[in-house]
Design a protein around this motif. Structure first.
Motif, PDB file in Angstrom:
ATOM      1  N   SER A 127       0.840  -1.205   0.000  1.00 56.11           N
ATOM      2  CA  SER A 127       0.000   0.000   0.000  1.00 56.11           C
ATOM      3  C   SER A 127       0.867   1.244   0.000  1.00 56.11           C
ATOM      4  O   SER A 127       0.488   2.258  -0.588  1.00 56.11           O
ATOM      5  N   LEU A 128       2.048   1.161   0.614  1.00 58.23           N
ATOM      6  CA  LEU A 128       2.957   2.311   0.549  1.00 58.23           C
ATOM      7  C   LEU A 128       3.396   2.547  -0.889  1.00 58.23           C
ATOM      8  O   LEU A 128       3.415   3.678  -1.374  1.00 58.23           O
ATOM      9  N   PHE A 129       3.707   1.459  -1.589  1.00 59.57           N
ATOM     10  CA  PHE A 129       4.146   1.578  -2.980  1.00 59.57           C
ATOM     11  C   PHE A 129       3.057   2.245  -3.818  1.00 59.57           C
ATOM     12  O   PHE A 129       3.340   3.104  -4.646  1.00 59.57           O
ATOM     13  N   LYS A 130       1.798   1.864  -3.566  1.00 59.38           N
ATOM     14  CA  LYS A 130       0.711   2.485  -4.311  1.00 59.38           C
ATOM     15  C   LYS A 130       0.540   3.941  -3.893  1.00 59.38           C
ATOM     16  O   LYS A 130       0.278   4.805  -4.722  1.00 59.38           O
ATOM     17  N   ASP A 131       0.701   4.189  -2.584  1.00 58.93           N
ATOM     18  CA  ASP A 131       0.478   5.546  -2.093  1.00 58.93           C
ATOM     19  C   ASP A 131       1.550   6.519  -2.539  1.00 58.93           C
ATOM     20  O   ASP A 131       1.341   7.728  -2.489  1.00 58.93           O
ATOM     21  N   THR A 132       2.729   6.003  -2.946  1.00 58.34           N
ATOM     22  CA  THR A 132       3.768   6.946  -3.379  1.00 58.34           C
ATOM     23  C   THR A 132       3.280   7.770  -4.554  1.00 58.34           C
ATOM     24  O   THR A 132       3.805   8.845  -4.799  1.00 58.34           O
ATOM     25  N   SER A 133       2.265   7.257  -5.281  1.00 55.39           N
ATOM     26  CA  SER A 133       1.773   8.033  -6.428  1.00 55.39           C
ATOM     27  C   SER A 133       1.237   9.378  -5.980  1.00 55.39           C
ATOM     28  O   SER A 133       1.153  10.308  -6.777  1.00 55.39           O
ATOM     29  N   LEU A 134       0.900   9.514  -4.687  1.00 55.08           N
ATOM     30  CA  LEU A 134       0.351  10.779  -4.209  1.00 55.08           C
ATOM     31  C   LEU A 134       1.367  11.907  -4.183  1.00 55.08           C
ATOM     32  O   LEU A 134       0.989  13.070  -4.131  1.00 55.08           O
ATOM     33  N   VAL A 135       2.671  11.552  -4.204  1.00 52.93           N
ATOM     34  CA  VAL A 135       3.654  12.639  -4.148  1.00 52.93           C
ATOM     35  C   VAL A 135       3.564  13.500  -5.395  1.00 52.93           C
ATOM     36  O   VAL A 135       4.032  14.636  -5.395  1.00 52.93           O
ATOM     37  N   SER A 136       2.929  12.979  -6.458  1.00 54.29           N
ATOM     38  CA  SER A 136       2.819  13.810  -7.660  1.00 54.29           C
ATOM     39  C   SER A 136       1.949  15.029  -7.392  1.00 54.29           C
ATOM     40  O   SER A 136       2.027  16.015  -8.123  1.00 54.29           O
ATOM     41  N   ILE A 137       1.125  14.978  -6.343  1.00 49.01           N
ATOM     42  CA  ILE A 137       0.263  16.120  -6.039  1.00 49.01           C
ATOM     43  C   ILE A 137       1.072  17.253  -5.414  1.00 49.01           C
ATOM     44  O   ILE A 137       0.743  18.421  -5.579  1.00 49.01           O
ATOM     45  N   VAL A 138       2.166  16.928  -4.718  1.00 49.54           N
ATOM     46  CA  VAL A 138       2.985  17.995  -4.150  1.00 49.54           C
ATOM     47  C   VAL A 138       4.201  18.249  -5.036  1.00 49.54           C
ATOM     48  O   VAL A 138       5.312  18.461  -4.551  1.00 49.54           O
ATOM     49  N   ALA A 139       3.967  18.217  -6.362  1.00 54.11           N
ATOM     50  CA  ALA A 139       4.965  18.669  -7.339  1.00 54.11           C
ATOM     51  C   ALA A 139       6.235  17.835  -7.368  1.00 54.11           C
ATOM     52  O   ALA A 139       7.320  18.343  -7.602  1.00 54.11           O
ATOM     53  N   LEU A 140       6.111  16.533  -7.107  1.00 56.05           N
ATOM     54  CA  LEU A 140       7.237  15.648  -7.369  1.00 56.05           C
ATOM     55  C   LEU A 140       6.818  14.769  -8.536  1.00 56.05           C
ATOM     56  O   LEU A 140       5.663  14.388  -8.637  1.00 56.05           O
ATOM     57  N   PHE A 141       7.783  14.436  -9.401  1.00 51.57           N
ATOM     58  CA  PHE A 141       7.385  13.688 -10.589  1.00 51.57           C
ATOM     59  C   PHE A 141       7.746  12.222 -10.430  1.00 51.57           C
ATOM     60  O   PHE A 141       8.813  11.779 -10.834  1.00 51.57           O
ATOM     61  N   ASP A 142       6.866  11.478  -9.839  1.00 52.50           N
ATOM     62  CA  ASP A 142       7.062  10.038  -9.749  1.00 52.50           C
ATOM     63  C   ASP A 142       6.556   9.423 -11.051  1.00 52.50           C
ATOM     64  O   ASP A 142       6.289  10.141 -12.017  1.00 52.50           O
TER      65      ASP A 142
END
Lengths: 401, 506
Positions: free
Chosen positions: B436-451
């Motif tokens: 679930s952490l791996f899936k949740d990392t996609s959220l960092v794209s909302i704070v201007a990181l480009f995953d």
């Protein structure tokens, strides 16, 4: 030398030590003091740094900004809102949007989840495979991925309003969202609602009467025809007397867009679809586990008592399965509510998007705004877990444990 | 004696052959018993087949049959140019692959990313195969050494000191803050109603701060000596190595236990020296690549691995704290866990991005990626704590009591008896929270990181590749990557679970 029993040692000091320091005794007290000192030091650092930084950026701390004019528009509001309203109203608007998408999402997630669970439990091999594929596929893709997929790929690929997909000519799906007929109240509305309410109350009373008859005298009373009459028949009768309660305004294609009806914005559609399909996969697993957790003997015992299959399911299996299902199910509802904050990625105006996003960037009141946003979610989840604790306590009590 | 065959109850003629039983195995049996055995079932089968027909066939047509495989830009994937209904636009993926994998990581430096991935794979694969030995060494390398090496590999840069300088710097920072806190309290006491009390506390804190200053004086003096020498890194390294080795030697029992106690420490330091020398960390190391240039799968993996590595100690500490009998520590742990578990990850990331910088001293800037990592570590730590607490609760009390009966201290009981068993119990749960952490990392794209997902979204904006099928192609490709990772890990978790429960299987 006396044979009298010795007086028990004074326990006050021991008890005090236990209360203050736990099993570790005075060492525990020392550890706590050191811990409190470290916490106090960190708190001091945070407060003094935050003060200095805010003074540098010329931001006045406090909640006074809530009375300032927001000056931006929100494209979905449940209560009246214009750009000249305050940030406090923006907060309420965002909160209501969060709640509405959560409730709609929870409804669809439950329905889809139960259907998928039934598919997976079905004796039909193909259908259970289809259910399994759905669950594995959905659970192993990030929610944000699915949300963006629905929003950027599927909804964006929909035709423009002129070529929109029509559902029986009354609602239309296009890349501007879903247009549905909007109900308009008529004079018969009040009477209709009153009678409907009365009918529902009377049905509940009837149900409790019939249950009492069943449990105390063993008398089976068939109530569904009466319930049907009360809930559907009576309101229809009032319609005949007082006139129609409401009429629908149907959307009409005018030029390049629809006029009339109410428009559900595409962000809402994407968010609801993504949240409900995603959570449904988890709900399906919970429901399946719950039903499988009821021992096979229960079904057989019901059959040997002469109950029909449906009655056994309804009276024996499902109540026991619900005990296993409800706590994780509530957890999933809570997750869905929290996940609705992903709305910020597609611009649906939920709490995080309009308050922690737009309002934050306009006012710079990071501490207050983020604390309020976190507080709302925290409050929702604490209230839910409190309710769940009461529920668990009642279940335990009813089992005599 | 009568003939037994003459009895009326004995059958006279041979029973006719019965037809062979209906086949219940194999494909035909499956069709008979689970697909077409009743009218309802036939209906359901048709329904399922229709569902598959309308989802699988179009997907395959889109991905392979109607796909465009070669091209230079969007014109290749336009239906008007291609002359048929265009499915997936694979040249777009080909063109954007570097961006999806590395983000804007400079092309000349991408070997560093590849090397990091390779290192991770080399360390991870033996750890995942239960039969292979040396799990302790392996996990030490993966969870402690690898992150440090990966940091210097991916970001670049060197070091100007080593253990002594860092410890001295850190202690001095803390001490300065303590003294300034004391001073602030003394200032406050002049204008407060409880002035005398504040004055006493302030004086006390100032005295403590000054005492610490005197205590760490030898260390700061040593640091200054080393920094003014010609080889600060290697001088510091040598001093740190000697101090740590001697400390370990002394703590392990000194001369009584013999010189073997020195071996691990010396080997570790030789390893560190080799790494420093190889990567030329003392001479500035590799060229620095700013984390703003990182992106794609690289960021996704960095965030998830760093998240899991940093959240483990937080989780263990909180789980132990929640089970502790010391009131303040238990209360703090409960409040911490319930708080972070009650808020969505997005708000945590907003907190880390917008609020955290306000809490740090003004001259102290934190990198955007590190801020997101801090948020994720705090958040995941609370979830890991609940996982580990489950494991701790599953250990019978007798284990801890037996250890106390043998005279082990609380620390030894916990670290040698209880925790190893508890952690082994919850490996499947830990793996699941990694998914679930791996899936949740996609959220960092909302704070201007480009995953991975952020890079994908950014690539949609490229006008060179805007076609009707671009979005679907991009989502199909990224979806496969996410699915392979998550599904693979979940299957592995099931495998571990079966292996752990091997004794209770019937």
């Amino acid at each position: 030398m006396s044979n009298e029993a010795r007086k028990p040692p004074a326990q006050i000091a021991l008890k005090l030590r236990r209360i203050l320091g736990g099993k570790a005794g005075w060492n525990g007290v020392a550890v706590q003091l050191a811990f409190a000192a470290v916490l106090g030091w960190i708190a001091f650092e945070i407060v003094s740094n935050a003060r200095a930084n805010l003074a540098n950026q010329h931001i006045a701390a406090g909640f006074g900004f809530l009375r300032n004019n927001a000056g931006f528009d929100v494209n979905q509001t449940l209560i009246s809102y214009t750009g000249s309203d305050t940030f406090g109203r923006v907060f309420v608007v965002g909160l209501l949007n969060t709640l509405v998408v959560s409730i709609v999402g929870i409804f669809f997630a439950t329905v889809i989840g139960f259907i998928i669970a039934l598919c997976r439990l079905s004796p039909n091999w193909l259908l259970s495979r289809v259910g399994e594929i759905y669950v594995e596929l959905i659970r192993n893709l990030p929610l944000l991925f699915q949300l963006l997929f629905w929003y950027l790929a599927v909804l964006a690929a929909l035709p423009n309003p002129r070529q929109s997909i029509s559902f029986f000519g009354i609602s239309f799906l296009s890349n501007r969202g879903l247009v549905v007929p909007s109900p308009i109240g008529e004079p018969g509305m009040t009477a209709f609602l009153v009678v409907l309410g009365l009918g529902i109350v009377a049905s509940f009373a009837l149900r409790s009467y019939s249950r009492r008859a069943l449990f105390q005298r063993g008398q089976v009373i068939r109530i569904w025809p009466f319930v049907l009459g009360l809930v559907i028949g009576l309101p229809l009768l009032t319609t005949l007397v007082f006139g129609l309660p409401f009429t629908f305004e149907f959307p009409q294609l005018k030029g390049f867009n629809f006029a009339g009806g109410s428009r559900i914005i595409p962000e809402f559609v994407a968010l609801t679809v993504a949240l409900s399909t995603y959570t449904a996969a988890f709900i399906a697993e919970i429901v399946r586990a719950g039903i499988l957790s009821v021992h096979k003997g229960q079904m057989e015992a019901g059959a040997s008592l002469g109950l029909s299959r449906g009655t056994t399911l309804r009276l024996v299996v499902i109540p026991q399965a619900m005990r296993v299902i409800v706590p994780p199910l509530t957890n999933q509802y809570l997750n869905l509510t929290k996940n609705s904050s992903l709305a910020v990625a597609i611009g649906y105006p939920d709490l995080v998007s309009v308050f922690a996003g737009t309002s934050l960037s306009q006012t710079g009141q990071a501490i207050e705004i983020i604390a309020m946003t976190m507080g709302v979610y925290l409050l929702i989840s604490l209230v839910t877990s409190a309710i769940m604790n009461v529920y668990g306590w009642r279940i335990n009590r009813s089992l005599g444990a | 004696m009568t003939d037994i065959t003459a009895s009326p109850y004995v059958r006279q003629d041979i029973v006719a052959e019965r037809p062979a039983p209906v086949k219940t195995t194999g494909f035909v049996g499956l069709m008979r018993s689970r697909l077409f055995n009743s009218p309802t079932n036939i209906l359901l089968t048709i329904l399922g087949a229709l569902l598959l027909w309308y989802t699988v066939i179009p997907s395959i047509t889109f991905l392979f049959v109607d796909a465009v495989w070669t091209g230079k830009d969007r014109t290749a994937c336009l239906p008007e140019k291609a002359g048929f209904v265009v499915g997936a636009c694979w040249p777009y993926i080909q063109a954007k692959l570097p961006q999806l994998m590395y983000g804007f990581y400079p092309e000349a430096e991408r070997w560093r990313v590849n090397l990091t991935f390779l290192l991770a794979a080399v360390l991870l694969v033996p750890m995942l195969i239960p039969r292979l030995p040396a799990k302790g060494l392996n996990s030490g390398l993966f969870f402690v050494a690898f992150p440090v090496v990966a940091f210097f590999l991916l970001r670049g840069g060197g070091i100007t000191g080593f253990g002594v300088s860092w410890t001295a710097g850190l202690l001095q920072l803390v001490d300065d803050s303590v003294i300034s806190a004391g001073q602030a309290l003394l200032n406050l006491s002049k204008s407060s109603a409880i002035g005398p009390l504040l004055w006493i506390i302030g004086q006390f804190i100032t005295v403590v701060g000054t005492a610490i200053q005197w205590l760490i004086f030898p260390l700061t003096w040593l640091r200054d000596m080393i920094q003014s020498s010609s080889q600060p890194v290697w001088g510091d390294f040598a001093v740190t190595a000697v101090i740590v080795t001697l400390l370990v030697f002394w703590l392990r029992g000194g001369l009584r236990t013999g010189w073997r106690a020195l071996v691990p420490s010396i080997v570790t330091f030789i390893g560190i020296a080799i790494v420093i020398k190889l990567m030329a960390l003392d001479k500035g190391g590799l060229p620095i690549v700013d984390t703003r240039l990182w992106g794609g799968l690289l960021v996704t993996l960095v965030v998830s691995v760093a998240g899991i590595v940093t959240s483990m100690p937080i989780g263990i500490a909180l789980a132990l704290g929640r089970r502790s009998t010391i009131p303040l520590i238990r209360l703090f742990s409960i409040a911490y866990i319930e708080f972070w578990r009650g808020v969505p990850l997005i708000t945590v990331l907003f907190f880390a991005t917008y609020m955290l910088p306000l809490f740090l001293p003004g001259n102290f800037t934190v990198d955007g990626l590190v801020r997101a990592l801090i948020g994720i570590a705090l958040f995941t730590g609370a979830y890991q704590a609940e996982n580990i607490r489950g494991g701790l609760a599953a250990i019978p009390r007798g284990q801890g009591e037996a250890a106390s009966a043998l005279g082990l201290s609380w620390w030894k009981t916990t670290s040698l008896i209880v925790l190893p068993q508890a952690l082994r119990h919850v490996i499947p749960n830990l793996v699941n929270s990694f998914i679930s952490l791996f899936k949740d990392t996609s959220l960092v794209s909302i704070v201007a990181l480009f995953d991975l997902l952020g890079s994908l979204r950014a690539s949609f904006a490229d006008p060179v590749w805007t076609t009707p099928s671009t979005a679907f192609t991009g989502f199909a490709f990224t979806g496969v990557i996410y699915f392979i990772f998550c599904f693979g890990i979940s299957r592995y978790s099931l495998f571990v679970e079966r292996r752990l429960n091997a004794h209770s299987r019937n």
